[in-house]
Structure formats: structure tokens, C-alpha cells
Design a protein around this motif. Structure first.
Motif, short mmCIF file in Angstrom:
data_model
loop_
_atom_site.label_atom_id
_atom_site.label_comp_id
_atom_site.label_asym_id
_atom_site.label_seq_id
_atom_site.Cartn_x
_atom_site.Cartn_y
_atom_site.Cartn_z
N PHE A 1 -46.32 9.41 -42.08
CA PHE A 1 -47.22 8.60 -41.25
C PHE A 1 -48.67 9.10 -41.35
O PHE A 1 -49.50 8.75 -40.52
N THR A 2 -48.95 9.92 -42.36
CA THR A 2 -50.29 10.48 -42.53
C THR A 2 -50.81 10.21 -43.94
O THR A 2 -50.07 9.72 -44.80
N ASN A 3 -52.07 10.59 -44.17
CA ASN A 3 -52.66 10.49 -45.51
C ASN A 3 -52.89 11.88 -46.09
O ASN A 3 -53.84 12.10 -46.86
N TRP A 4 -52.04 12.84 -45.76
CA TRP A 4 -52.18 14.24 -46.19
C TRP A 4 -52.17 14.32 -47.72
O TRP A 4 -51.35 13.67 -48.38
N ASP A 5 -53.08 15.15 -48.27
CA ASP A 5 -53.18 15.31 -49.72
C ASP A 5 -52.35 16.48 -50.25
O ASP A 5 -52.34 16.73 -51.46
N GLY A 6 -51.69 17.22 -49.36
CA GLY A 6 -50.84 18.32 -49.80
C GLY A 6 -51.56 19.63 -50.02
O GLY A 6 -50.92 20.64 -50.31
N ILE A 7 -52.89 19.65 -49.92
CA ILE A 7 -53.66 20.86 -50.19
C ILE A 7 -54.46 21.29 -48.96
O ILE A 7 -54.29 22.40 -48.46
N THR A 8 -55.31 20.41 -48.50
CA THR A 8 -56.14 20.75 -47.34
C THR A 8 -55.33 20.59 -46.05
O THR A 8 -54.38 19.81 -46.00
N PRO A 9 -55.71 21.33 -45.00
CA PRO A 9 -54.98 21.23 -43.74
C PRO A 9 -55.32 19.97 -42.95
O PRO A 9 -54.68 19.67 -41.94
N ASP A 10 -56.33 19.25 -43.38
CA ASP A 10 -56.77 18.06 -42.64
C ASP A 10 -56.01 16.82 -43.10
O ASP A 10 -55.73 16.63 -44.28
N TYR A 11 -55.69 15.98 -42.14
CA TYR A 11 -55.04 14.70 -42.43
C TYR A 11 -55.26 13.77 -41.26
O TYR A 11 -55.62 14.19 -40.15
N GLN A 12 -55.04 12.51 -41.50
CA GLN A 12 -55.17 11.50 -40.45
C GLN A 12 -53.88 10.70 -40.35
O GLN A 12 -53.20 10.47 -41.35
N PHE A 13 -53.55 10.30 -39.15
CA PHE A 13 -52.38 9.45 -38.96
C PHE A 13 -52.74 8.01 -39.35
O PHE A 13 -53.76 7.48 -38.93
N VAL A 14 -51.88 7.43 -40.16
CA VAL A 14 -52.12 6.06 -40.62
C VAL A 14 -51.02 5.11 -40.17
O VAL A 14 -50.97 3.96 -40.61
N GLY A 15 -50.13 5.61 -39.31
CA GLY A 15 -49.06 4.76 -38.81
C GLY A 15 -48.10 4.34 -39.91
O GLY A 15 -47.69 5.15 -40.74
N PHE A 16 -47.79 3.05 -39.95
CA PHE A 16 -46.84 2.53 -40.94
C PHE A 16 -47.55 2.00 -42.19
O PHE A 16 -46.92 1.30 -42.99
N ASP A 17 -48.82 2.35 -42.37
CA ASP A 17 -49.58 1.82 -43.51
C ASP A 17 -48.94 2.19 -44.85
O ASP A 17 -48.90 1.37 -45.78
N ASN A 18 -48.45 3.44 -44.96
CA ASN A 18 -47.82 3.88 -46.22
C ASN A 18 -46.59 3.03 -46.53
O ASN A 18 -46.37 2.62 -47.68
N TYR A 19 -45.78 2.76 -45.51
CA TYR A 19 -44.56 1.97 -45.72
C TYR A 19 -44.89 0.52 -46.06
O TYR A 19 -44.26 -0.09 -46.94
N VAL A 20 -45.88 -0.04 -45.37
CA VAL A 20 -46.27 -1.43 -45.63
C VAL A 20 -46.80 -1.57 -47.06
O VAL A 20 -46.45 -2.52 -47.77
N LYS A 21 -47.63 -0.62 -47.48
CA LYS A 21 -48.17 -0.66 -48.84
C LYS A 21 -47.07 -0.54 -49.88
O LYS A 21 -47.09 -1.24 -50.90
N LEU A 22 -46.10 0.35 -49.63
CA LEU A 22 -45.00 0.53 -50.58
C LEU A 22 -44.21 -0.75 -50.77
O LEU A 22 -43.89 -1.14 -51.89
N VAL A 23 -43.90 -1.41 -49.66
CA VAL A 23 -43.02 -2.57 -49.71
C VAL A 23 -43.74 -3.83 -50.19
O VAL A 23 -43.15 -4.67 -50.89
N THR A 24 -45.02 -3.96 -49.85
CA THR A 24 -45.71 -5.23 -50.11
C THR A 24 -46.71 -5.19 -51.26
O THR A 24 -47.03 -6.23 -51.84
N GLU A 25 -47.25 -4.00 -51.59
CA GLU A 25 -48.34 -3.94 -52.56
C GLU A 25 -48.04 -3.12 -53.81
O GLU A 25 -48.60 -3.40 -54.88
N ASP A 26 -47.20 -2.12 -53.70
CA ASP A 26 -47.02 -1.17 -54.81
C ASP A 26 -46.04 -1.72 -55.84
O ASP A 26 -44.82 -1.65 -55.66
#
Length: 291
Positions: free
Chosen positions: A34-59
Motif C-alpha cells: 500500500f506504499t510507494n517504497w523504493d526499497g532503499i530509502t526509509p521514506d515512503y508514502q501510502f498510496v492505498g490501493f493504487d498499486n493494485y488498481v494499476k496492476l489489474v487495469t493498466e499493467d
């Protein structure tokens, strides 16, 4: 009560390892999905279900990887199950020859996936590979293909390697299931005048179905986790024609550094595997009940 506490100490080490290496990573993946974490920096933001929506509808690559995974799974499950059962039927008796052949068929299973990938990459080589040379010697050059370079057949070429790789392993499970069937049932079928097919349909298959359930479920899981074999042979190419969900997750996480997005892929991956395995189990169980 004290006795129960002592018994708990026996399972505590295994439970601790299970919590550390399975439960914690699973919950972490769910959280980061539910985040946009890059795996390196400790900072991230919550994006809700955006990742899931993009996977199912756009990717489109995710959709292609899922389609490839289904093709790969169906090919492997069908041919590996049929071949391992046929070999088991022929090698059910514990003669010296049969024991040797079982060991011979099982041998590829003990090899590493990377070793198998290198061996078969050479075999599939369109210029000097063993398969092309064999077809040439048999005057069947017309059948020669760029087995790993043709987008239409590359995924099936690797699936054939997977079948060769693990058929011997499934063979052992079927042999154990067949040897557990009472011989008296076959004697009754013979006395009743049943044909070989009738004997197989009414005696062998219903009683070997539990072993078949294990084989099909395990083969399905293997098919979805065939990362090392595919990555070593084609790295998902050409043009994503051999990309499966496991390689897609790796590429997203460790090449694009989109760990939040990759976590969402992993969660969907686990859900898809659970659903497919459950449907297979219910279908096979219903088939056994019908008998």
C-alpha cells in the motif's frame, strides 16, 4: 498445566522460525503493497490501493506474465502428471530393473535448476545444439526451430524442460500410491472380466487419486515458482514471451526499485496460487466422490 508448558518448548524453535521467516515477511509485503517504497530509502508514502488498481487495469506486462504463467502451468501439470503416472504404472514392481529406472528418472531432480537451464540452453541452441543436430541427422531440419528465440514457442520449450526436470520426482509419489492399492481388488476385476481400461477407471484411478491430488497441487506450485529455470534460460525474453509472475516481481523490485509495487504483485501472486490450488483440490475431490 506445567506439562503443557513443557510441551510448548518443543515447538517453540520451529514456531519462532516460522514467525520470523514466513509470517513477518508476509505481513511486511502486505503493508508495503500500500506504499510507494523504493526499497532503499526509509521514506515512503501510502498510496492505498493504487498499486493494485494499476496492476489489474493498466499493467500490460503483468497481464502477459500471468497469461504466460497459466500456459506454463497447464502444459507442465498435464504432461508431467500423465507421464509420471504412465511411468509409475510400468515401474510399479520392485524388480532390479525397475528400481534402476526409477533412480534414473529421478536423477534430474537432484540437479540444480541453473545447471539444468545451462544444459537445455545448449540443447536448444539453433546453430550447434544437440536437438538441431539430431533433427538434421534424421533429415527433419524442417522441424528445427529457434526454441528459445521464437515468441510463440519459447514458454512451451521451457515448460518441456520443467517436465523433464521433475517427472521422476512425481513418479515416486505415484509409485507409492499404486503400491498401496490392495492386489485383491485387481484379482476381483480380472475375475469379473474387466478390461485394462475398466480396471484403471474403476480401481486404479479412484485409489490413486489422493496421490494425484498431491502431484497436481505440488506441480502447480512448482510451475508458479519456476523463477530460477526461466531466468537462467531467457530472463523473461524475448519480448516478455517467457515472463512469469515470479520473474516479473524480481524485475520490478530489484531492477526498477519499486518495492511497494512489487509487494502488491507478490500479494496478488499468493492469492492467485491459493485460488488455483483450492479449485484444483475441490475438482479432484469431487471427481473422487463421483467414483
Amino acid at each position: 498445566m506445567k506439562k503443557n508448558k513443557r510441551l510448548f518448548l518443543f515447538i517453540a524453535p520451529g514456531l519462532l522460525l516460522y514467525l520470523i521467516f514466513f509470517i513477518y515477511p508476509t505481513l511486511s509485503a502486505l503493508f508495503y503493497s500500500f506504499t510507494n517504497w523504493d526499497g532503499i530509502t526509509p521514506d515512503y508514502q501510502f498510496v492505498g490501493f493504487d498499486n493494485y488498481v494499476k496492476l489489474v487495469t493498466e499493467d500490460s506486462i503483468f497481464a502477459k506474465a500471468f497469461t504466460n504463467n497459466i500456459k506454463f502451468m497447464l502444459f507442465v501439470v498435464i504432461f508431467q502428471t500423465i507421464l509420471s503416472l504412465l511411468f509409475a504404472l510400468f515401474l510399479i514392481k520392485n524388480s532390479k530393473v525397475n528400481v534402476f529406472l526409477r533412480a534414473l528418472y529421478f536423477f534430474p531432480t537432484i540437479l540444480s535448476s541453473v545447471s539444468v537451464a545451462f544444459i537445455w540452453t545448449f540443447i536448444y541452441d539453433p546453430n550447434m545444439g544437440l536437438l538441431s543436430s539430431l533433427l538434421s541427422d534424421l533429415n527433419l531440419e524442417v522441424l528445427s526451430q529457434n526454441w528459445l528465440g521464437d515468441e510463440d514457442i519459447a514458454i512451451f520449450s521451457i515448460a518441456a524442460v520443467q517436465v523433464w526436470f521433475h517427472t521422476g520426482q512425481m513418479l515416486i509419489i505415484f509409485v507409492a500410491g499404486l503400491q498401496a492399492i490392495p492386489s485383491e481388488l485387481y484379482e476381483v476385476a480380472r475375475i469379473e472380466g474387466a478390461s485394462r481400461w475398466q480396471t484403471f477407471r474403476t480401481v486404479t484411478w479412484p485409489l490413486v487419486a489422493p496421490a494425484a491430488t498431491i502431484v497436481i497441487a505440488y506441480t502447480t506450485i512448482q510451475s508458479f515458482k519456476a523463477f530460477d529455470l526461466i531466468f537462467a534460460m531467457t530472463k523473461g525474453g524475448p519480448n516478455y514471451s517467457t515472463e512469469i509472475l515470479a520473474t516479473f516481481i524480481y524485475t520490478t523490485a530489484f531492477r526498477s526499485f519499486k518495492f511497494g509495487y512489487a509487494s502488491a504483485e507478490s500479494v496478488l501472486f499468493m492469492i492467485l496460487m491459493a485460488v488455483i490450488t483450492y479449485v484444483q483440490f475441490k475438482a479432484l475431490r469431487a471427481d473422487r466422490v463421483n467414483y
